[in-house]
Design an enzyme around this catalytic site. Sequence first.
Site: not given
Ligand code: IMP
Ligand code: MG
Length: 333
Positions: A13, A16, A42-43, A137, A175, A252
């Site tokens: 976040d 990007k 999410g972008h 696998r 991420q 959130r």
């Molecule tokens: P997961 O990737 O859904 O398993 O989540 C694991 C952790 O990474 C959690 O704290 C999510 O909020 C965080 N997370 C995963 N993808 C993103 C992203 O694109 N932006 C921000 N936080 C993320």
């Molecule tokens: Mg995002």
Amino acid sequence: MTSTVVVGGFFGDEGKGKIISYLAIKDNPKIIVRGGAGPNAGHTIRDGDKVYKVRMLPSGFLNENAKVMIGPGVVINPDVLNKEIQDFDVTGRAFIDKHCGIIEEIHLNRDSKGELKEKIGSTGSGTGPANADRAMRVLKLAKDFDSLSSLITDVSLEVNSALDANENVLVEGTQGTFLSLWHGTYPFVTSKDVTASGICADIGLGPTKVNEVIVVFKSYVTRVGTGPLDKELSLEDAEKKGWSEFGTVTGRQRRAADFDFDLARRAIMLNSATQIAITKLDVIFTDCAGKTSYDELSDDAKAFITNIEKELNTPVTIIGTGPAVNDVVDRRI
Ligand code: IMP
Ligand code: MG
């Protein structure tokens, strides 16, 4: 040829999506290709009064001349992907690799309760359980689904061939560095390595073919979900500063803190950054909103940028000054 890899320097976040959509138009790459975990990303992209929320497709799709691709290391939710292909009108120029993993109902179920949801604060998108099944696998891949056959291409070959033909390729990470399974704040991380090396491995691009690595930092730090956040502000204080944000995928509220030089320095190292992009400068310095040249920035804003360059020993080449794609100071030119 120029391959440019764009990754997040904090916890995701960082903005990007906006930087990538700007580069996708400005640098006119032939291919924009996504690595990273999956639809947990999410972008948000603003083009005029249109707002796009992207989870699967590369954020660079606004350039209608570019092909958009998803690398074999990424897991895909076909429902999310198909909806985005339709909504964003990219039929015919969106492709996935035959080795992309496929998220099914069972993965969504496993991600919606228990440890992952409650302790780690996962996004519930099925990404983690699908990657776990891939390690075991037993995950099905894109090639196992007839319904996806029209989207499949050899992504690694296309990317490498485009570079051999002297075309630009934009590689999009998702991420952020400290959500990396290897380098992040384990166990409060995502299910993959999401540093530049990991992103390149996801698409089949080797280290000697990477030209530029742009690490994106927001002007402050946010984190959604659980896990450590140094010098975290109260939600109230974050709101007062105008730093109150909500997750694109989960809705959130994001936790917030000041720009963290120690984290940033480590992100520069882990990603071998050649350039820095700073986003949301206008949130800290409101008088910078919408500015497109460095000279127009206020002295305070310039001092903020200069200090980052000094502390991190890396040039700040791109500066976001607002939510629209062209609210950018581009110092590369
Ligand atoms: P997961 O990737 O859904 O398993 O989540 C694991 C952790 O990474 C959690 O704290 C999510 O909020 C965080 N997370 C995963 N993808 C993103 C992203 O694109 N932006 C921000 N936080 C993320
Ligand atoms: Mg995002």
